[in-house]
Scaffold this active site. Structure first.
Site, PDB file in Angstrom:
ATOM      1  N   LYS A 174       0.744  -1.189   0.142  1.00  0.00           N
ATOM      2  CA  LYS A 174       0.029   0.121  -0.035  1.00  0.00           C
ATOM      3  C   LYS A 174       0.973   1.204  -0.051  1.00  0.00           C
ATOM      4  CE  LYS A 174      -2.552   1.276   3.725  1.00  0.00           C
ATOM      5  NZ  LYS A 174      -3.287   2.022   4.653  1.00  0.00           N
TER       6      LYS A 174
HETATM    7  O1  LIG Z   1      -4.919   3.752   9.012  1.00  0.00           O
HETATM    8  C1  LIG Z   1      -4.001   3.641   8.239  1.00  0.00           C
HETATM    9  O2  LIG Z   1      -3.022   3.176   8.706  1.00  0.00           O
HETATM   10  C2  LIG Z   1      -4.064   4.367   6.956  1.00  0.00           C
HETATM   11  O3  LIG Z   1      -2.954   4.377   6.374  1.00  0.00           O
HETATM   12  C3  LIG Z   1      -5.483   4.850   6.492  1.00  0.00           C
HETATM   13  C4  LIG Z   1      -5.472   5.084   5.069  1.00  0.00           C
HETATM   14  O4  LIG Z   1      -5.411   3.868   4.331  1.00  0.00           O
HETATM   15  C5  LIG Z   1      -7.040   5.555   4.781  1.00  0.00           C
HETATM   16  O5  LIG Z   1      -7.067   6.155   3.627  1.00  0.00           O
END
Ligand SMILES: O=C(O)C(=O)C[C@@H](O)CO
Length: 312
Positions: A174
């Protein structure tokens, strides 16, 4: 790799929003509210759900509370969608133990940031590789590396591709650092088939560019999976123009969440729509200013976000 019902759904694609952790007005866990929040998120079209992330306020929970939330959610979801459990910890052993627990409880994947503590405690690249070696050896389910500014640890494309090549369950990435789309593109090029899930994050603020770069998943906030589906469904069906129009429609809300509200946005929306009783965040986090909340709800209402109607 053991064949679980979840593995049959791989590669995971679509919108996998972060579920907030629900508290009551006194700041205690509200597990009943948590279950309603999860039901809303599934009804709103989430292809999967991530729990115990930063947007779940993981940093204000005790270990016992993490476990309560994890078991409550996994039992309640009961396989309806895959659940990603965030197991980030500085210690390789603690992260591995948390991840084993998550796998045993039925998690489809774990999400982990590289080891960091505060603004300055970091480990060199050798330590990062060893950390992921320990984690990878502890579990069979896939691992998502969360490449986020909060960890303050630059992860080069070469390092991420190497981790994917060397560890067969490090498969999802991600990317939510500046230049996310370029990084996704380079990672896909460098890692090839080992990059099973190049994903977008950060509330979908860069979603369109990230989809164009090859992102196959989006980890957003939990407030409007229905809106994100309106973008990614046409995109994956090959209708980029329709996806772009939907992105332009939802972008003011995405922007407002990203720049004005952060993790509270989804709670404020869920409370306004009767999904949960309280949008409390845990002290010392501060509630939204009423004017900021009003601005958020106005944008959500204009887009007919399901959260505002779900519980009424
Ligand atoms: O909650 C997290 O660690 C995030 O990176 C949140 C994010 O993905 C929300 O778009």
């Amino acid at each position: 790799m053991p064949v679980t019902p979840h593995n049959a759904q791989r590669p995971y694609r679509g919108v996998f929003p972060v579920a907030p952790t629900i508290f009551d007005e006194r700041g205690e866990l509200d597990l009943e509210g948590q279950r309603r929040c999860i039901d809303f998120m599934i009804d709103a079209g989430s292809n999967g759900i991530c729990i115990l992330a930063n947007f779940s306020e993981q940093f204000v929970l005790t270990d016992a509370e993490r476990e309560s939330v994890m078991h409550a959610v996994l039992e309640h979801v009961a396989g309806r969608v895959p659940v990603i459990v965030t197991t980030t910890h500085f210690s390789s052993a603690v992260c591995a133990a948390r991840s084993k627990q998550a796998e045993a409880a039925g998690a489809a994947m774990v999400m982990v940031m590289p080891p960091y503590h505060g603004a300055t405690f970091r480990v060199p690249e050798k330590g990062i590789v060893e950390f992921f070696r320990v984690l990878s050896g502890a579990i069979n389910i896939p691992i998502m590396i969360q490449d986020a500014p909060v960890a303050g640890t630059p992860l080069s494309v070469e390092l991420l591709a190497r981790l994917a090549r060397d560890f067969s369950n490090i498969r999802y990435f991600k990317i939510e650092v500046a230049g996310a789309a370029s990084k996704l593109r380079s990672l896909i090029e460098a890692g090839g088939k080992d990059i099973e899930g190049p994903w977008d994050g950060e509330e979908a603020i860069t979603l369109m560019a990230d989809l164009d770069a090859g992102a196959t998943g989006a980890m957003t906030g939990g407030g409007y999976p229905d809106g994100i589906r309106q973008i990614i469904d046409p995109y994956f069906a090959g209708d980029r123009e329709k996806a772009k129009a939907a992105y332009e429609r939802w972008l003011p809300l995405i922007n407002y969440e990203n720049r004005q509200c952060g993790l509270i946005a989804c709670k404020a929306m869920m409370q306004a729509g009767g999904v949960i009783k309280s949008d409390a965040v845990r002290h010392p986090l501060q509630p939204l200013h009423p004017a900021t909340k009003a601005g958020l709800l106005e944008l959500a209402k204009e887009r007919d976000a399901l959260a505002l109607r779900w519980g009424k």
